[in-house]
Write a protein that holds these residues in place. Structure first.
Motif, PDB file in Angstrom:
ATOM      1  N   THR A 151       0.821  -1.195   0.000  1.00  0.00           N
ATOM      2  CA  THR A 151       0.000   0.000   0.000  1.00  0.00           C
ATOM      3  C   THR A 151       0.858   1.249   0.000  1.00  0.00           C
ATOM      4  O   THR A 151       1.890   1.316   0.663  1.00  0.00           O
ATOM      5  CB  THR A 151      -0.910   0.010   1.244  1.00  0.00           C
ATOM      6  OG1 THR A 151      -1.725  -1.145   1.230  1.00  0.00           O
ATOM      7  CG2 THR A 151      -1.803   1.240   1.249  1.00  0.00           C
ATOM      8  N   ALA A 152       0.427   2.259  -0.752  1.00  0.00           N
ATOM      9  CA  ALA A 152       1.152   3.527  -0.779  1.00  0.00           C
ATOM     10  C   ALA A 152       1.028   4.230   0.558  1.00  0.00           C
ATOM     11  O   ALA A 152       0.079   4.029   1.320  1.00  0.00           O
ATOM     12  CB  ALA A 152       0.599   4.406  -1.892  1.00  0.00           C
ATOM     13  N   TYR A 190      -4.104  10.783  -5.131  1.00  0.00           N
ATOM     14  CA  TYR A 190      -3.450   9.613  -4.551  1.00  0.00           C
ATOM     15  C   TYR A 190      -3.421   8.471  -5.567  1.00  0.00           C
ATOM     16  O   TYR A 190      -4.366   8.322  -6.361  1.00  0.00           O
ATOM     17  CB  TYR A 190      -4.242   9.078  -3.361  1.00  0.00           C
ATOM     18  CG  TYR A 190      -4.210   9.842  -2.075  1.00  0.00           C
ATOM     19  CD1 TYR A 190      -3.429  10.967  -1.883  1.00  0.00           C
ATOM     20  CD2 TYR A 190      -4.997   9.402  -1.009  1.00  0.00           C
ATOM     21  CE1 TYR A 190      -3.440  11.635  -0.677  1.00  0.00           C
ATOM     22  CE2 TYR A 190      -5.021  10.057   0.194  1.00  0.00           C
ATOM     23  CZ  TYR A 190      -4.242  11.182   0.364  1.00  0.00           C
ATOM     24  OH  TYR A 190      -4.270  11.835   1.565  1.00  0.00           O
ATOM     25  N   PRO A 191      -2.425   7.600  -5.492  1.00  0.00           N
ATOM     26  CA  PRO A 191      -2.533   6.318  -6.189  1.00  0.00           C
ATOM     27  C   PRO A 191      -3.345   5.346  -5.317  1.00  0.00           C
ATOM     28  O   PRO A 191      -3.274   5.397  -4.086  1.00  0.00           O
ATOM     29  CB  PRO A 191      -1.077   5.860  -6.296  1.00  0.00           C
ATOM     30  CG  PRO A 191      -0.403   6.468  -5.106  1.00  0.00           C
ATOM     31  CD  PRO A 191      -1.114   7.778  -4.850  1.00  0.00           C
ATOM     32  N   TYR A 201     -11.163   2.325 -13.520  1.00  0.00           N
ATOM     33  CA  TYR A 201     -10.234   2.435 -12.392  1.00  0.00           C
ATOM     34  C   TYR A 201     -10.445   1.334 -11.346  1.00  0.00           C
ATOM     35  O   TYR A 201      -9.889   1.414 -10.250  1.00  0.00           O
ATOM     36  CB  TYR A 201     -10.362   3.819 -11.744  1.00  0.00           C
ATOM     37  CG  TYR A 201      -9.949   4.922 -12.684  1.00  0.00           C
ATOM     38  CD1 TYR A 201      -8.615   5.092 -13.049  1.00  0.00           C
ATOM     39  CD2 TYR A 201     -10.897   5.780 -13.243  1.00  0.00           C
ATOM     40  CE1 TYR A 201      -8.229   6.090 -13.931  1.00  0.00           C
ATOM     41  CE2 TYR A 201     -10.522   6.782 -14.121  1.00  0.00           C
ATOM     42  CZ  TYR A 201      -9.196   6.932 -14.464  1.00  0.00           C
ATOM     43  OH  TYR A 201      -8.814   7.925 -15.347  1.00  0.00           O
ATOM     44  N   GLY A 223      -7.273  -0.072 -10.246  1.00  0.00           N
ATOM     45  CA  GLY A 223      -6.354   0.820  -9.548  1.00  0.00           C
ATOM     46  C   GLY A 223      -6.253   2.165 -10.228  1.00  0.00           C
ATOM     47  O   GLY A 223      -6.611   2.323 -11.393  1.00  0.00           O
ATOM     48  N   PRO A 233      -4.654   1.089  -5.047  1.00  0.00           N
ATOM     49  CA  PRO A 233      -4.584  -0.257  -5.605  1.00  0.00           C
ATOM     50  C   PRO A 233      -5.956  -0.724  -6.086  1.00  0.00           C
ATOM     51  O   PRO A 233      -6.972  -0.046  -5.879  1.00  0.00           O
ATOM     52  CB  PRO A 233      -4.100  -1.097  -4.421  1.00  0.00           C
ATOM     53  CG  PRO A 233      -4.606  -0.376  -3.217  1.00  0.00           C
ATOM     54  CD  PRO A 233      -4.556   1.089  -3.570  1.00  0.00           C
ATOM     55  N   SER A 234      -5.981  -1.853  -6.737  1.00  0.00           N
ATOM     56  CA  SER A 234      -7.243  -2.403  -7.236  1.00  0.00           C
ATOM     57  C   SER A 234      -8.151  -2.783  -6.070  1.00  0.00           C
ATOM     58  O   SER A 234      -7.690  -3.040  -4.957  1.00  0.00           O
ATOM     59  CB  SER A 234      -6.987  -3.624  -8.116  1.00  0.00           C
ATOM     60  OG  SER A 234      -6.375  -4.653  -7.350  1.00  0.00           O
ATOM     61  N   HIS A 247      -3.475   5.162 -10.924  1.00  0.00           N
ATOM     62  CA  HIS A 247      -2.018   5.280 -10.893  1.00  0.00           C
ATOM     63  C   HIS A 247      -1.556   6.586 -11.538  1.00  0.00           C
ATOM     64  O   HIS A 247      -1.107   6.599 -12.688  1.00  0.00           O
ATOM     65  CB  HIS A 247      -1.382   4.082 -11.606  1.00  0.00           C
ATOM     66  CG  HIS A 247      -1.852   2.758 -11.094  1.00  0.00           C
ATOM     67  ND1 HIS A 247      -1.490   2.268  -9.860  1.00  0.00           N
ATOM     68  CD2 HIS A 247      -2.713   1.847 -11.638  1.00  0.00           C
ATOM     69  CE1 HIS A 247      -2.079   1.090  -9.665  1.00  0.00           C
ATOM     70  NE2 HIS A 247      -2.824   0.811 -10.727  1.00  0.00           N
ATOM     71  N   GLN A 286      -4.560  12.668 -13.347  1.00  0.00           N
ATOM     72  CA  GLN A 286      -3.105  12.770 -13.502  1.00  0.00           C
ATOM     73  C   GLN A 286      -2.488  13.782 -12.534  1.00  0.00           C
ATOM     74  O   GLN A 286      -1.265  13.967 -12.528  1.00  0.00           O
ATOM     75  CB  GLN A 286      -2.771  13.186 -14.946  1.00  0.00           C
ATOM     76  CG  GLN A 286      -3.375  12.305 -16.017  1.00  0.00           C
ATOM     77  CD  GLN A 286      -2.887  10.881 -15.905  1.00  0.00           C
ATOM     78  OE1 GLN A 286      -1.686  10.626 -15.892  1.00  0.00           O
ATOM     79  NE2 GLN A 286      -3.823   9.940 -15.820  1.00  0.00           N
TER      80      GLN A 286
END
Length: 361
Positions: free
Chosen positions: A2-3, A218-219, A231, A234, A221-222, A236, A213
């Motif tokens: 996780t980010a 935030y990025p 999306y 995810g 995850p799926s 990105h 963009q």
């Protein structure tokens, strides 16, 4: 994995007088966090032994000090990101200073405290011994410029892009809560709601179109985003300044030209002729040293800020926002003969004739 996410602290909602028209409320909601154009934002890094937080060690009841001081490589990453924003040609300048009493932005590197920043002018409400921005993990080794660019975006007044009401994101709420509750973020449900799931008001958003963009996105995850369908696998973002990011800051902070400033002479009003979102810049060279009042008149909501020029650089002296009240913005400041002062007036909204003027007396 996780980010690690930026974690903004929840602030009390601004209190506006009841009965304000929707367009006035919208203009105030957006404009209140933005600096007046032409501001020089001074930043400093904490560097003393006393610059630390006292935290409680989990499971022990004991406390220990955690430093806010970062290494030179860390600082260099931050300096480079300030330059990247300024190199867009914006009307805001960034200058590093060593004295925290001269800094609007005060930067710490407390590990484990997350990365965050005060949003725009909210930094002025924070005490001079406290941080307005923190980086909670190593930046230099990972080359993590996107976190720094993101936090400086907040310092310029930008908010999280995934919270835009124009994004049309339908979250799997419980999946988001579970994801952010785990490592490395360990967020509470309240923190996750405030920083991810809560929708901004349309007037608070960075733009009227969602920008996936954006550096403020935030990025993810799926498995967290249900809609838009593309999306679900995810989100990105590239971690760079997008075209819309650049358009936003250049709209609010256009390049300041070399043209001369209007002169503001005591007891003579100067008509402004501003539209919502526009700004006037004036100069005062006081004929005597005394306490002066600078005020805006007319049918409009505005902020007025006075800077004192020191060695050719404007330093914040005083500011006042009328906050949507029935009273125009007005401030008192001691001005010294032989010194030069710059007055900047930004109009949030207007009504009726829309005519406004500024006076010094």
């Amino acid at each position: 994995m996780t980010a690690r996410y930026c974690s903004l602290a929840q602030q009390p909602a601004p209190a506006y007088p009841p009965g304000l028209a929707a367009e006035r409320l919208g203009a105030l909601a957006c404009g209140r966090r933005m600096w007046v154009n032409g501001t020089v934002l001074h930043y400093c890094f904490f560097d003393g032994d006393s610059d630390a937080s006292v935290i409680t060690v989990p499971g022990t009841g004991r406390t220990r000090r955690v430093s806010w001081v970062g290494g030179e490589e860390q600082r260099d990453v931050v300096r480079a990101c300030f330059r990247e924003w300024q190199d867009l040609g914006i009307g805001i300048a960034f200058t590093e200073v060593g004295d925290r009493s001269e800094a609007e932005l005060r930067i710490g590197f407390q590990a484990g405290d997350g990365s965050w920043s005060a949003v725009g002018k909210d930094a002025l409400r924070i005490g001079l011994t406290e941080r307005t921005m923190n980086f909670g993990w190593e930046l230099a080794a990972s080359g993590d410029r996107c976190t720094v660019l993101h936090e400086i975006g907040h310092a310029l007044g930008m908010l999280h892009e995934h919270q835009s009401p124009f994004a049309g994101i339908h979250w799997d709420d419980e999946a988001v809560y579970a994801e952010l509750a785990g490592p490395p973020n360990h967020w509470s449900r309240d923190r996750t709601y405030f920083n991810v799931l809560r929708k901004l008001e349309s007037d608070e958003a960075n733009g009227t179109v969602w920008d996936p963009q954006s550096i403020m996105e935030y990025p993810f995850p799926s498995g967290l985003v249900l809609e838009p369908e593309q999306y679900r696998g995810g989100l990105h973002p590239p971690g760079t300044l997008s075209a819309a990011d650049k358009e936003f800051v250049l709209r609010w902070y256009p390049p300041t030209g070399p043209g001369g400033l209007l002169e503001l002479v005591p007891f003579r009003s100067v008509p402004l002729g501003l539209g919502p979102g526009e700004q006037a810049d004036l100069v005062i060279e006081p004929p005597e040293t005394r306490d002066y009042t600078v005020g805006v008149f007319g049918e409009g909501d505005a902020v007025v800020v006075v800077f004192e020029e020191r060695e050719g650089e404007p330093r914040f002296l005083a500011g006042r926002d009328d906050g949507g009240t029935p009273y125009n913005a007005r401030l008192a400041a001691r001005l010294v003969k032989g010194r030069r002062y710059v007055v900047r007036v930004r109009l949030y909204s207007s009504w009726g004739s829309g005519e406004t003027a500024v006076m010094c007396w």
